[in-house]
Design an enzyme around this catalytic site. Structure first.
Site, PDB file in Angstrom:
ATOM      1  N   ASP A 250       0.830  -1.211   0.000  1.00  0.00           N
ATOM      2  CA  ASP A 250       0.000   0.000   0.000  1.00  0.00           C
ATOM      3  C   ASP A 250       0.866   1.264   0.000  1.00  0.00           C
ATOM      4  OD1 ASP A 250      -2.169  -1.687   0.057  1.00  0.00           O
ATOM      5  OD2 ASP A 250      -2.347  -1.651   2.239  1.00  0.00           O
ATOM      6  N   LYS A 272      -0.707  -7.673  -3.845  1.00  0.00           N
ATOM      7  CA  LYS A 272      -2.023  -7.037  -3.704  1.00  0.00           C
ATOM      8  C   LYS A 272      -1.851  -5.532  -3.876  1.00  0.00           C
ATOM      9  CE  LYS A 272      -4.334  -6.567   0.293  1.00  0.00           C
ATOM     10  NZ  LYS A 272      -4.772  -5.166   0.195  1.00  0.00           N
ATOM     11  N   LYS A 305     -12.440  -4.325  -3.619  1.00  0.00           N
ATOM     12  CA  LYS A 305     -13.608  -4.456  -2.718  1.00  0.00           C
ATOM     13  C   LYS A 305     -14.856  -3.855  -3.333  1.00  0.00           C
ATOM     14  CE  LYS A 305     -11.069  -4.679   1.683  1.00  0.00           C
ATOM     15  NZ  LYS A 305      -9.711  -4.266   1.300  1.00  0.00           N
ATOM     16  N   SER A 363     -10.556  -8.371   8.958  1.00  0.00           N
ATOM     17  CA  SER A 363      -9.593  -8.408  10.064  1.00  0.00           C
ATOM     18  C   SER A 363      -9.821  -7.294  11.079  1.00  0.00           C
ATOM     19  CB  SER A 363      -8.174  -8.272   9.492  1.00  0.00           C
ATOM     20  OG  SER A 363      -8.043  -7.014   8.834  1.00  0.00           O
ATOM     21  N   GLN A 425      -7.263  -2.080  12.970  1.00  0.00           N
ATOM     22  CA  GLN A 425      -6.681  -3.285  12.358  1.00  0.00           C
ATOM     23  C   GLN A 425      -6.226  -4.225  13.473  1.00  0.00           C
ATOM     24  OE1 GLN A 425      -6.615  -5.389  10.138  1.00  0.00           O
ATOM     25  NE2 GLN A 425      -5.046  -4.967   8.619  1.00  0.00           N
ATOM     26  N   GLY A 445       1.032  -6.352   4.898  1.00  0.00           N
ATOM     27  CA  GLY A 445       1.243  -5.001   4.393  1.00  0.00           C
ATOM     28  C   GLY A 445       2.391  -4.313   5.093  1.00  0.00           C
ATOM     29  N   ARG A 446       2.051  -3.510   6.133  1.00  0.00           N
ATOM     30  CA  ARG A 446       3.063  -2.680   6.786  1.00  0.00           C
ATOM     31  C   ARG A 446       4.216  -3.482   7.380  1.00  0.00           C
ATOM     32  NH1 ARG A 446      -1.522   0.684   9.798  1.00  0.00           N
ATOM     33  NH2 ARG A 446      -2.679  -1.147   9.060  1.00  0.00           N
TER      34      ARG A 446
HETATM   35  O1  S5P Z   1     -10.415  -7.531   6.272  1.00  0.00           O
HETATM   36  C1  S5P Z   1      -9.510  -7.031   5.627  1.00  0.00           C
HETATM   37  C2  S5P Z   1      -9.454  -7.155   4.228  1.00  0.00           C
HETATM   38  C3  S5P Z   1      -8.366  -6.618   3.553  1.00  0.00           C
HETATM   39  S1  S5P Z   1      -8.236  -6.968   1.879  1.00  0.00           S
HETATM   40  N1  S5P Z   1      -8.516  -6.363   6.252  1.00  0.00           N
HETATM   41  C4  S5P Z   1      -7.458  -5.803   5.587  1.00  0.00           C
HETATM   42  O2  S5P Z   1      -6.573  -5.233   6.234  1.00  0.00           O
HETATM   43  N2  S5P Z   1      -7.383  -5.887   4.210  1.00  0.00           N
HETATM   44  C5  S5P Z   1      -6.264  -5.269   3.446  1.00  0.00           C
HETATM   45  O3  S5P Z   1      -5.064  -5.918   3.839  1.00  0.00           O
HETATM   46  C6  S5P Z   1      -6.040  -3.778   3.702  1.00  0.00           C
HETATM   47  O4  S5P Z   1      -6.738  -2.979   2.761  1.00  0.00           O
HETATM   48  C7  S5P Z   1      -4.538  -3.635   3.542  1.00  0.00           C
HETATM   49  O5  S5P Z   1      -4.214  -3.441   2.172  1.00  0.00           O
HETATM   50  C8  S5P Z   1      -3.981  -4.971   3.956  1.00  0.00           C
HETATM   51  C9  S5P Z   1      -3.468  -5.029   5.376  1.00  0.00           C
HETATM   52  O6  S5P Z   1      -2.362  -4.184   5.528  1.00  0.00           O
HETATM   53  P1  S5P Z   1      -1.481  -4.107   6.883  1.00  0.00           P
HETATM   54  O7  S5P Z   1      -0.553  -2.952   6.620  1.00  0.00           O
HETATM   55  O8  S5P Z   1      -2.414  -3.831   8.024  1.00  0.00           O
HETATM   56  O9  S5P Z   1      -0.765  -5.420   6.988  1.00  0.00           O
END
Ligand code: S5P
Length: 474
Positions: A250, A272, A305, A363, A425, A445-446
């Site tokens: 992202d 992704k 989405k 999530s 998250q 992601g992060r």
């Molecule tokens: O339920 C979800 C579905 C998705 S696709 N929760 C999410 O976090 N995502 C995606 O997964 C979100 O848009 C982001 O691109 C990635 C998680 O990123 P992170 O930086 O928190 O690992």
């Protein structure tokens, strides 16, 4: 030795190499403990004491070796101190050697067959130790022993033991807690808080814990059970490339995304994207990304989405600025409008050989995608086995409704430690996601793109995800 170690713990606390409180790790996770041993180079008394305690621990445990190699970078000065004080030759591993470079990965004078000690400051999962042990072994050195100052007791010892390595630690984290509590530097409540965090963030199954019977079919076997072309390709790709890692890159621009794709391509089964994040998106983006995907053998998943009625998503998927269906193998949709959304997307994607994931669970904290909603997603997937390839899900093992084993589960909200960010998250570990919750693909992601070395982080997540898959396979 005990008094010496207690004194060292107090100094580490004083110079804030070990801190307690509420720390937001670079990964976004909140941790009650923060260990950063990089600072010890600025305190010669501490560096000397660290090196001496590590040497004495090795000798007390009867470890023997011909030379030693530190894990870059924090352990390099520690190894240097031990080498100088005890006249033991040192080797160095280059961190930045490119696969196609001509430079040697291991520098120094050595002979194949010699035994090399691996020196590290801190061990969590053991993954970064393995990144140094592997190149040492590839040049013919034998590695039997690993010495660390602090063992976070999160599974590193078991992981190293599974590779035939013996871990010598001066300070298991519980020893640090004990000393600081006795000295009145930590309350018993804080000690418990840290212990709970460590227990919740194990990277290997805890010894003595009940071992669950493996139930998973291999990805290869499941590639036979799906009607969808993308799912078939992905299952096979994961098995041959030995990776179930999807990176959620992202980043802010298309330029950065393409750079990440090049760097991380060798480690991943899927990339992704969120193409609406990029102000510099152009018509050529899709072709450029497809070329990189082909070169490194990964699939593209535009995380769009979709959530509108069938008629509207037809245009959103096929045309507009992004023309997603032209370049993304996989996309996803919410089922909130009902199954018409699948009909709409399928009318565009099926003939192009695309695949659709339904968001069955999410999530984030407070998600409405649970219970009956999740069951409805499973039901809708069953109606479209040619186009729906699987789900975005968090705990498919707990689902009441049956889903076909040809459907694939992908889970976001993954980091090496359990936790969350400030906006809801929630993170789980690769082991929990794959083994405990029965998912197939980890979406990170992060944890990767914000890491100081995204390629190294991707390697670490790849290894953790693959190890989890292998331990759970029937
Ligand atoms: O339920 C979800 C579905 C998705 S696709 N929760 C999410 O976090 N995502 C995606 O997964 C979100 O848009 C982001 O691109 C990635 C998680 O990123 P992170 O930086 O928190 O690992």
């Amino acid at each position: 030795m005990d008094a010496k170690i207690d004194a060292l713990v107090m100094r580490l606390h004083e110079i804030e190499a070990v801190k307690f409180g509420e720390f937001k790790l670079k990964s976004g996770i909140m941790s009650p403990i923060y260990v950063d041993l990089r600072v010890i180079v600025s305190y010669p008394d501490v560096l000397t004491a660290v090196a001496e305690c590590m040497w004495e621990t090795l000798k007390a445990n009867g470890a023997t070796f011909d030379n030693m190699c530190g894990v870059p970078y924090t352990a390099l000065p520690i190894a240097t101190c031990m080498s100088l004080a005890h006249d033991c030759p040192m080797l160095m591993r280059r961190k930045e050697v490119k696969a196609y470079g001509t430079k040697k990965q291991i520098e120094g004078a050595f002979e194949a067959g010699q035994t090399c000690l691996c020196v590290e400051d801190l061990v969590t999962s053991g993954a970064s130790v393995m990144e140094t042990v592997e190149p040492l072994e590839s040049v013919g050195l034998k590695v039997k022993d690993v010495v660390v100052l602090i063992d976070r007791e999160q599974g590193g010892e078991a992981r190293l033991a599974s590779h035939g390595l013996r871990l010598h630690s001066v300070l298991p984290l519980s020893r640090v807690l004990k000393t600081l509590e006795a000295a009145g530097k930590m309350s018993s409540e804080l000690v418990q808080n840290v212990k709970d965090f460590i227990a919740a963030n194990q990277t290997m199954p805890v010894a003595g814990a009940e071992v669950k019977k493996p139930t998973r079919m291999s990805y290869t076997a499941r590639s036979e059970l799906t009607d969808n072309a993308c799912a078939k390709q992905l299952f096979k790709l994961m098995e041959t490339k030995k990776t179930n890692l999807c990176v959620a890159a992202d980043v802010d621009t298309a330029k950065e995304l393409l750079e990440m794709a090049e760097i991380l391509g060798p480690e991943i089964c899927m990339l992704k994207t969120h193409c609406d994040l990029y102000p510099d998106f152009t018509e050529s983006f899709g072709a450029q990304l497809m070329a990189i995907a082909e070169k490194h053998n990964f699939m593209i998943f535009e995380d769009r989405k979709f959530a509108d009625i069938g008629n509207t998503v037809v245009g959103q998927y096929s045309s507009g600025v992004h023309k997603i269906a032209d370049w993304s193998h996989i996309t996803n949709a919410h089922i909130v409008p009902g199954s018409g959304i699948i009909d709409g997307l399928k009318s565009v994607g099926l003939s192009k050989g695309r695949g659709l994931l339904l968001l069955a669970e999410m999530s984030s904290k407070g998600t409405m995608a649970k219970g009956e909603y999740t069951e409805a997603a499973i039901g809708m997937a069953a109606q479209h086995p040619d186009f729906v390839m699987g789900f975005i899900s968090t705990n498919p093992k707990a689902w009441k409704a049956e889903w076909s084993k040809g459907l694939i589960n992908m889970t976001p909200g993954v980091q090496l430690q359990v936790g969350g960010d400030a906006m809801g998250q929630q993170y789980n570990t690769p082991h929990n996601v794959i083994v405990e919750n029965g998912s197939d693909v980890i979406i990170v992601g992060r944890g990767i793109y914000k890491a100081s070395d995204p390629a190294a982080a991707a390697k670490e997540y790849r290894a953790a995800g693959w190890e989890a898959y292998q331990t759970s396979i029937a």
